[in-house]
Design an enzyme around this catalytic site. Structure first.
Site, short mmCIF file in Angstrom:
data_model
loop_
_atom_site.label_atom_id
_atom_site.label_comp_id
_atom_site.label_asym_id
_atom_site.label_seq_id
_atom_site.Cartn_x
_atom_site.Cartn_y
_atom_site.Cartn_z
N TYR A 39 49.87 -12.59 16.99
CA TYR A 39 49.41 -13.30 18.20
C TYR A 39 48.29 -14.29 17.86
O TYR A 39 48.20 -15.37 18.44
CB TYR A 39 48.99 -12.29 19.28
CG TYR A 39 50.18 -11.81 20.07
CD1 TYR A 39 50.89 -10.67 19.68
CD2 TYR A 39 50.67 -12.55 21.14
CE1 TYR A 39 52.02 -10.27 20.36
CE2 TYR A 39 51.81 -12.16 21.83
CZ TYR A 39 52.49 -11.03 21.43
OH TYR A 39 53.62 -10.66 22.09
N HIS A 65 54.59 -13.67 32.37
CA HIS A 65 54.42 -12.90 31.13
C HIS A 65 53.00 -12.95 30.59
O HIS A 65 52.77 -12.63 29.42
CB HIS A 65 55.40 -13.40 30.06
CG HIS A 65 56.83 -13.12 30.41
ND1 HIS A 65 57.89 -13.69 29.73
CD2 HIS A 65 57.38 -12.37 31.39
CE1 HIS A 65 59.02 -13.27 30.27
NE2 HIS A 65 58.76 -12.48 31.29
N CYS A 78 35.14 0.88 26.09
CA CYS A 78 35.45 2.30 25.82
C CYS A 78 35.27 2.65 24.35
O CYS A 78 35.17 3.81 23.98
CB CYS A 78 36.88 2.62 26.26
SG CYS A 78 38.16 1.76 25.34
N GLY A 132 64.53 -24.98 30.03
CA GLY A 132 64.19 -24.42 28.73
C GLY A 132 64.08 -22.92 28.66
O GLY A 132 63.18 -22.38 28.01
N SER A 139 66.61 -19.36 27.97
CA SER A 139 67.94 -18.86 27.62
C SER A 139 68.48 -17.95 28.72
O SER A 139 69.66 -17.64 28.80
CB SER A 139 67.86 -18.06 26.32
OG SER A 139 66.90 -17.00 26.49
N1 APR Z 1 64.03 -28.68 26.00
C1 APR Z 1 64.54 -27.76 26.86
N2 APR Z 1 65.05 -26.57 26.45
C2 APR Z 1 65.05 -26.33 25.13
C3 APR Z 1 64.55 -27.23 24.17
C4 APR Z 1 64.02 -28.46 24.66
N3 APR Z 1 63.54 -29.38 23.83
N4 APR Z 1 64.69 -26.68 22.93
C5 APR Z 1 65.25 -25.47 23.11
N5 APR Z 1 65.49 -25.26 24.44
C6 APR Z 1 66.08 -24.09 25.08
C7 APR Z 1 66.99 -23.28 24.22
O1 APR Z 1 68.32 -23.80 24.28
C8 APR Z 1 66.90 -21.92 24.89
O2 APR Z 1 67.87 -21.81 25.93
O3 APR Z 1 65.00 -23.24 25.40
C9 APR Z 1 65.51 -21.92 25.52
C10 APR Z 1 64.55 -20.99 24.81
O4 APR Z 1 65.04 -19.69 24.97
P1 APR Z 1 64.18 -18.47 24.45
O5 APR Z 1 63.71 -18.72 23.07
O6 APR Z 1 64.99 -17.23 24.76
O7 APR Z 1 62.88 -18.51 25.36
P2 APR Z 1 62.74 -17.94 26.81
O8 APR Z 1 64.02 -18.05 27.60
O9 APR Z 1 61.53 -18.56 27.40
O10 APR Z 1 62.44 -16.40 26.51
C11 APR Z 1 62.10 -15.63 27.60
O11 APR Z 1 61.69 -13.78 26.17
O12 APR Z 1 60.88 -13.10 24.22
C12 APR Z 1 60.62 -13.08 25.56
O13 APR Z 1 58.60 -12.99 26.74
C13 APR Z 1 59.36 -13.79 25.89
O14 APR Z 1 58.91 -15.39 27.62
C14 APR Z 1 59.83 -15.04 26.60
C15 APR Z 1 61.14 -14.57 27.18
#
Ligand code: APR
Length: 264
Positions: A72, A124, A162, A200, A202
């Site tokens: 982190y 989060h 603590c 952005g 998944s």
């Molecule tokens: N612009 C828009 N989207 C993008 C770009 C970009 N330039 N580059 C990548 N992406 C998309 C990818 O295609 C993917 O669908 O961003 C998404 C990122 O997905 P993840 O890495 O799964 O991130 P996220 O969906 O935010 O994850 C959710 O998972 O690990 C936990 O707590 C963590 O907040 C996080 C949560």
């Protein structure tokens, strides 16, 4: 951009321009062009051999507090060295153009607040904040690291209150509940939205991933910006394929034009 793309972009912007209660759901992808790797990007450098889902858990922190703390610290330093990008600034302009814009973010980088968006729900947590792992004075017991001296090579300091539990980042780890106020607000905003713009993410992590479906069930139009398909894509009225820092400014430019014409 092809003629069809232009048509899609115009329709995308028109739907946003006509919204009166816009919800924006953002994930790691909106910070990608700031140089912050997304969660499911291949981890780079010294962290390449780790899977975030193995590091971002209470059990990983109990097993190896230094490893999780150092990861982190690495991510916080990455974020501190980075800047919000054009997509973040486009959302500020959108907030100034429309009657109501609420951002519901899964990101912990604080970039939406940094650029000045006023209505941001953090599902989060926030990587810049630190708290007692035992919430010894109630959840959250915030800790100001600038007031603590400790051997930073040895991993996290002990909580100064603590003196038993370690300090930990104020972020939600896998298997942990989301902050109840934030989640309640996110559900309310999603139910009331007339449009939800999903940028952005998944759509792999619950409960954040369920919000667009909740919004759609209550009649909202779903719009998505993502270079790849996500679990949300199937319910999107329009999905613009590509990076948010490129696409969102183009959308906002058209929203501004729509608003100008409708105000004349
Ligand atoms: N612009 C828009 N989207 C993008 C770009 C970009 N330039 N580059 C990548 N992406 C998309 C990818 O295609 C993917 O669908 O961003 C998404 C990122 O997905 P993840 O890495 O799964 O991130 P996220 O969906 O935010 O994850 C959710 O998972 O690990 C936990 O707590 C963590 O907040 C996080 C949560």
């Amino acid at each position: 951009m092809s003629a069809n793309d232009e048509v899609l972009l115009d329709e995308f912007a028109r739907i946003i321009a006509n919204s009166t209660r816009l919800a924006v759901s953002t994930g790691a992808g909106i910070s990608k062009e700031s140089g912050i790797p997304t969660f499911r990007d291949a981890m780079d450098g010294l962290w390449a051999r780790y899977d975030p889902e193995e590091l971002a858990t209470p059990s990983a922190f109990q097993r190896n507090p230094k490893l999780v703390w150092d990861w982190y610290t690495y991510r916080r330093e990455l974020i501190n060295a980075a800047q919000p990008n054009a997509a973040h600034y486009a959302l500020v302009e959108l907030e100034n153009l429309l009657p109501q814009v609420v951002i519901i973010t899964q990101n912990v980088d604080g970039f939406h607040d940094k650029v000045g968006n006023r209505n941001v729900i953090h599902l989060h947590g926030n990587i810049h904040r630190t708290k007692c792992a035992d919430a010894c004075k109630g959840e959250p017991t915030y800790i100001d690291l600038s007031q603590i001296e400790w051997n930073q090579d040895a991993g996290p300091p002990l909580c100064p209150y603590c003196k038993k539990a370690y300090a930990r980042p104020d972020v939600v780890w896998f298997t942990e509940p989301l902050p109840s106020d934030a989640l309640r607000q996110a559900y309310t905003v999603s139910r009331k939205a007339d449009v939800m713009l999903v940028i952005g993410t998944s759509g792999l992590v619950q409960p954040a991933a369920s919000l667009p479906f909740l919004a759609a069930e209550h009649g909202a139009k779903i719009l998505e910006i993502n270079p790849n398909p996500s679990t949300i894509s199937n319910i999107a009225t329009i999905r613009l394929e590509g990076g948010a820092a490129i696409i969102l400014p183009k959308v906002v430019k058209r929203v501004r034009a729509y608003k100008k014409n409708s105000d004349e």
